[in-house]
Design a protein around this motif. Sequence first.
Motif, mmCIF file in Angstrom:
data_model
loop_
_atom_site.group_PDB
_atom_site.id
_atom_site.type_symbol
_atom_site.label_atom_id
_atom_site.label_comp_id
_atom_site.label_asym_id
_atom_site.label_seq_id
_atom_site.Cartn_x
_atom_site.Cartn_y
_atom_site.Cartn_z
ATOM 1 N N LYS A 125 -23.508 -9.890 36.323
ATOM 2 C CA LYS A 125 -22.136 -9.920 36.843
ATOM 3 C C LYS A 125 -21.101 -9.993 35.733
ATOM 4 C CE LYS A 125 -23.326 -11.983 41.259
ATOM 5 N NZ LYS A 125 -23.145 -13.133 42.155
ATOM 6 N N THR A 126 -21.457 -10.639 34.610
ATOM 7 C CA THR A 126 -20.513 -10.778 33.493
ATOM 8 C C THR A 126 -21.221 -10.469 32.184
ATOM 9 O OG1 THR A 126 -20.992 -13.132 33.181
ATOM 10 C CG2 THR A 126 -19.168 -12.588 34.675
ATOM 11 N N ILE A 127 -20.426 -9.987 31.245
ATOM 12 C CA ILE A 127 -20.949 -9.731 29.902
ATOM 13 C C ILE A 127 -19.785 -9.822 28.928
ATOM 14 C CG2 ILE A 127 -20.732 -7.220 30.102
ATOM 15 C CD1 ILE A 127 -23.347 -7.134 28.376
ATOM 16 N N ASP A 128 -20.002 -10.528 27.828
ATOM 17 C CA ASP A 128 -18.958 -10.679 26.814
ATOM 18 C C ASP A 128 -19.426 -10.022 25.524
ATOM 19 O OD1 ASP A 128 -16.953 -11.387 25.076
ATOM 20 O OD2 ASP A 128 -17.257 -13.552 25.259
ATOM 21 N N LYS A 151 -17.430 -6.546 36.674
ATOM 22 C CA LYS A 151 -16.053 -6.255 37.080
ATOM 23 C C LYS A 151 -15.137 -6.007 35.896
ATOM 24 C CE LYS A 151 -16.419 -8.827 41.352
ATOM 25 N NZ LYS A 151 -15.936 -9.944 42.140
ATOM 26 N N SER A 152 -15.476 -6.588 34.740
ATOM 27 C CA SER A 152 -14.600 -6.492 33.576
ATOM 28 C C SER A 152 -15.422 -6.441 32.292
ATOM 29 C CB SER A 152 -13.662 -7.706 33.539
ATOM 30 O OG SER A 152 -12.880 -7.700 32.385
ATOM 31 N N CYS A 173 -20.816 2.008 37.259
ATOM 32 C CA CYS A 173 -20.249 0.649 37.231
ATOM 33 C C CYS A 173 -19.240 0.557 38.380
ATOM 34 C CB CYS A 173 -19.599 0.370 35.883
ATOM 35 S SG CYS A 173 -20.748 0.342 34.505
ATOM 36 N N GLU A 174 -19.753 0.535 39.601
ATOM 37 C CA GLU A 174 -18.945 0.645 40.808
ATOM 38 C C GLU A 174 -17.891 -0.436 40.986
ATOM 39 O OE1 GLU A 174 -22.422 0.386 43.057
ATOM 40 O OE2 GLU A 174 -23.043 2.402 42.518
ATOM 41 N N ASN A 175 -18.137 -1.637 40.465
ATOM 42 C CA ASN A 175 -17.191 -2.743 40.635
ATOM 43 C C ASN A 175 -16.310 -2.967 39.412
ATOM 44 O OD1 ASN A 175 -17.741 -3.807 43.334
ATOM 45 N ND2 ASN A 175 -19.803 -4.130 42.527
#
Length: 184
Positions: A125-128, A151-152, A173-175
């Motif tokens: 869901k997240t990646i930095d 999402k970002s 990356c649909e979202n």
Amino acid sequence: MRKTCFRIIVLASLLVSASVQLQAEKVAFAKLSGSKLTFYYLDKELGDMMWDVSDTKNSEPGWYEYRSQIQTVSFASNFSKARPKSCNQWFMGCRNLTKIENLENLNTSEVTTMRRMFESCSSLKTIDVSSFATDNVITMYGMFRGCSLIKSVNVKSFNTEKVTSMYRMFSGCENLTTIKGLQY
């Protein structure tokens, strides 16, 4: 006197040579324990479920066949001293990967390919990736392809001067609603 000096020099060089041989060479490797893949940089002989990560440029990484069981990826603090040349397909197909810990310990300053690095990490869901140094990267082909829950992404620090392919970098990356740092 000359014989004594010569013997001292020979003895000193033998001691230095023996000392260098005793020091094991550090190895950048990944180790799978259950559902967690951890990256280390240590003086260690590789054992079961451990893979050298020094160059995965032209092939899938050694842990690829276990990708479905990987839920967490972690980078130990000592891994920040490693200098991998490639991150090619490192996490591709890790569909159950939900967490990446200490990604800032992945020093990408000498990496030339990030091709398909996170492709199909569909549970992530997240990646930095804001700490990535991309000055030497040539391809980012499919880097986040199929990361359908993200999402970002912050690519503000990316230097793409040498990059020749970003094809399908965010495909699937649909979202994804925000790409920070992208100039268009």
